[in-house]
Design a protein around this motif. Structure first.
Motif, PDB file in Angstrom:
ATOM      1  N   TYR A  21      -6.120   7.203 -14.159  1.00  0.00           N
ATOM      2  CA  TYR A  21      -5.850   5.896 -13.473  1.00  0.00           C
ATOM      3  C   TYR A  21      -7.518   5.381 -13.329  1.00  0.00           C
ATOM      4  O   TYR A  21      -8.301   6.048 -13.627  1.00  0.00           O
ATOM      5  CB  TYR A  21      -5.472   5.884 -12.094  1.00  0.00           C
ATOM      6  CG  TYR A  21      -4.065   6.434 -11.925  1.00  0.00           C
ATOM      7  CD1 TYR A  21      -2.948   5.566 -12.025  1.00  0.00           C
ATOM      8  CD2 TYR A  21      -3.815   7.720 -11.527  1.00  0.00           C
ATOM      9  CE1 TYR A  21      -1.744   6.075 -12.061  1.00  0.00           C
ATOM     10  CE2 TYR A  21      -2.436   8.260 -11.610  1.00  0.00           C
ATOM     11  CZ  TYR A  21      -1.469   7.419 -11.829  1.00  0.00           C
ATOM     12  OH  TYR A  21      -0.084   7.686 -11.598  1.00  0.00           O
ATOM     13  N   GLU A  22      -7.439   3.710 -13.193  1.00  0.00           N
ATOM     14  CA  GLU A  22      -8.861   3.249 -13.162  1.00  0.00           C
ATOM     15  C   GLU A  22      -8.785   2.118 -12.304  1.00  0.00           C
ATOM     16  O   GLU A  22      -7.501   1.451 -12.216  1.00  0.00           O
ATOM     17  CB  GLU A  22      -9.132   2.719 -14.657  1.00  0.00           C
ATOM     18  CG  GLU A  22     -10.372   2.164 -14.904  1.00  0.00           C
ATOM     19  CD  GLU A  22     -10.630   1.722 -16.272  1.00  0.00           C
ATOM     20  OE1 GLU A  22     -11.900   1.332 -16.535  1.00  0.00           O
ATOM     21  OE2 GLU A  22      -9.761   1.950 -17.202  1.00  0.00           O
ATOM     22  N   LYS A  24      -9.722  -1.985 -11.592  1.00  0.00           N
ATOM     23  CA  LYS A  24     -10.135  -2.766 -12.056  1.00  0.00           C
ATOM     24  C   LYS A  24      -9.806  -3.906 -11.239  1.00  0.00           C
ATOM     25  O   LYS A  24      -8.727  -4.525 -10.821  1.00  0.00           O
ATOM     26  CB  LYS A  24      -9.630  -3.164 -13.373  1.00  0.00           C
ATOM     27  CG  LYS A  24     -10.021  -2.374 -14.575  1.00  0.00           C
ATOM     28  CD  LYS A  24      -9.515  -2.904 -15.890  1.00  0.00           C
ATOM     29  CE  LYS A  24     -10.185  -1.970 -17.053  1.00  0.00           C
ATOM     30  NZ  LYS A  24      -9.550  -2.542 -18.325  1.00  0.00           N
ATOM     31  N   GLU A  25     -10.974  -5.019 -10.876  1.00  0.00           N
ATOM     32  CA  GLU A  25     -10.638  -6.026 -10.004  1.00  0.00           C
ATOM     33  C   GLU A  25      -9.541  -5.632  -8.844  1.00  0.00           C
ATOM     34  O   GLU A  25      -8.953  -6.474  -8.476  1.00  0.00           O
ATOM     35  CB  GLU A  25     -10.278  -7.168 -11.039  1.00  0.00           C
ATOM     36  CG  GLU A  25     -10.741  -7.631 -12.067  1.00  0.00           C
ATOM     37  CD  GLU A  25     -10.218  -8.541 -12.836  1.00  0.00           C
ATOM     38  OE1 GLU A  25      -9.068  -9.081 -12.365  1.00  0.00           O
ATOM     39  OE2 GLU A  25     -10.777  -8.998 -13.804  1.00  0.00           O
ATOM     40  N   LYS A  27      -7.620  -3.414  -8.287  1.00  0.00           N
ATOM     41  CA  LYS A  27      -6.099  -3.025  -8.749  1.00  0.00           C
ATOM     42  C   LYS A  27      -6.095  -1.734  -9.417  1.00  0.00           C
ATOM     43  O   LYS A  27      -7.021  -1.458 -10.203  1.00  0.00           O
ATOM     44  CB  LYS A  27      -5.415  -3.909  -9.448  1.00  0.00           C
ATOM     45  CG  LYS A  27      -5.094  -5.283  -8.595  1.00  0.00           C
ATOM     46  CD  LYS A  27      -4.260  -6.199  -9.415  1.00  0.00           C
ATOM     47  CE  LYS A  27      -3.905  -7.600  -8.683  1.00  0.00           C
ATOM     48  NZ  LYS A  27      -2.901  -8.288  -9.244  1.00  0.00           N
ATOM     49  N   VAL A  28      -5.243  -1.024  -9.313  1.00  0.00           N
ATOM     50  CA  VAL A  28      -5.137   0.257  -9.962  1.00  0.00           C
ATOM     51  C   VAL A  28      -4.404   0.139 -11.277  1.00  0.00           C
ATOM     52  O   VAL A  28      -3.172  -0.354 -11.471  1.00  0.00           O
ATOM     53  CB  VAL A  28      -4.429   1.549  -8.950  1.00  0.00           C
ATOM     54  CG1 VAL A  28      -4.529   2.523  -9.859  1.00  0.00           C
ATOM     55  CG2 VAL A  28      -5.168   1.900  -7.732  1.00  0.00           C
ATOM     56  N   VAL A  29      -5.077   0.552 -12.434  1.00  0.00           N
ATOM     57  CA  VAL A  29      -4.567   0.434 -13.632  1.00  0.00           C
ATOM     58  C   VAL A  29      -4.160   1.799 -14.369  1.00  0.00           C
ATOM     59  O   VAL A  29      -5.152   2.551 -14.272  1.00  0.00           O
ATOM     60  CB  VAL A  29      -5.411  -0.508 -14.579  1.00  0.00           C
ATOM     61  CG1 VAL A  29      -4.996  -0.592 -15.809  1.00  0.00           C
ATOM     62  CG2 VAL A  29      -5.617  -1.774 -13.914  1.00  0.00           C
ATOM     63  N   ARG A  30      -3.074   1.912 -14.936  1.00  0.00           N
ATOM     64  CA  ARG A  30      -2.626   3.516 -15.666  1.00  0.00           C
ATOM     65  C   ARG A  30      -3.798   3.233 -16.951  1.00  0.00           C
ATOM     66  O   ARG A  30      -3.535   2.344 -17.588  1.00  0.00           O
ATOM     67  CB  ARG A  30      -1.270   3.491 -15.957  1.00  0.00           C
ATOM     68  CG  ARG A  30      -0.594   3.776 -14.740  1.00  0.00           C
ATOM     69  CD  ARG A  30       0.918   3.953 -14.966  1.00  0.00           C
ATOM     70  NE  ARG A  30       1.682   4.132 -13.800  1.00  0.00           N
ATOM     71  CZ  ARG A  30       2.182   3.261 -13.041  1.00  0.00           C
ATOM     72  NH1 ARG A  30       2.281   1.720 -13.497  1.00  0.00           N
ATOM     73  NH2 ARG A  30       2.963   3.424 -11.963  1.00  0.00           N
ATOM     74  N   LYS A  31      -4.045   4.379 -17.384  1.00  0.00           N
ATOM     75  CA  LYS A  31      -4.981   4.685 -18.515  1.00  0.00           C
ATOM     76  C   LYS A  31      -3.824   4.985 -19.698  1.00  0.00           C
ATOM     77  O   LYS A  31      -4.047   4.614 -20.825  1.00  0.00           O
ATOM     78  CB  LYS A  31      -6.223   5.337 -18.558  1.00  0.00           C
ATOM     79  CG  LYS A  31      -7.176   5.048 -17.729  1.00  0.00           C
ATOM     80  CD  LYS A  31      -8.436   5.925 -17.873  1.00  0.00           C
ATOM     81  CE  LYS A  31      -9.508   5.527 -17.364  1.00  0.00           C
ATOM     82  NZ  LYS A  31     -10.528   6.425 -17.209  1.00  0.00           N
ATOM     83  N   ASP A  40       7.884   5.858 -15.066  1.00  0.00           N
ATOM     84  CA  ASP A  40       6.198   5.637 -14.632  1.00  0.00           C
ATOM     85  C   ASP A  40       5.970   6.985 -13.895  1.00  0.00           C
ATOM     86  O   ASP A  40       6.698   7.444 -12.976  1.00  0.00           O
ATOM     87  CB  ASP A  40       6.152   4.343 -13.734  1.00  0.00           C
ATOM     88  CG  ASP A  40       5.930   3.138 -14.454  1.00  0.00           C
ATOM     89  OD1 ASP A  40       5.843   3.191 -15.908  1.00  0.00           O
ATOM     90  OD2 ASP A  40       6.400   2.172 -13.928  1.00  0.00           O
TER      91      ASP A  40
END
Length: 64
Positions: A21-22, A24-25, A27-31, A40
């Motif tokens: 996970y990362e 960005k801005e 929000k959590v984004v899946r890599k 998911d």
């Protein structure tokens, strides 16, 4: 009889989920890519020639 030393334990399993996970801005984004069968939260493992799911066995082969 010689005493055996216990096997060395590494940090291989430590913080594996945090690598997937990362933020960005805010929000959590899946890599990684998710499994299409399991949905998911279940990621596909990346091998040299394929992507595979450890839960259901789904496999996608990478194109050369």
């Amino acid at each position: 009889m010689a005493d055996k030393k216990p096997a060395a334990k590494g940090n291989k399993g430590k913080n594996l989920k945090s690598r997937m996970y990362e933020v960005k801005e805010g929000k959590v984004v899946r890599k990684g890519q998710s499994c299409p069968r399991c949905g998911d939260g279940v990621f596909l493992a990346s091998h040299a020639d394929r992507l595979s799911c450890g839960k259901c066995g789904y496999t996608e082969y990478k194109k050369k």
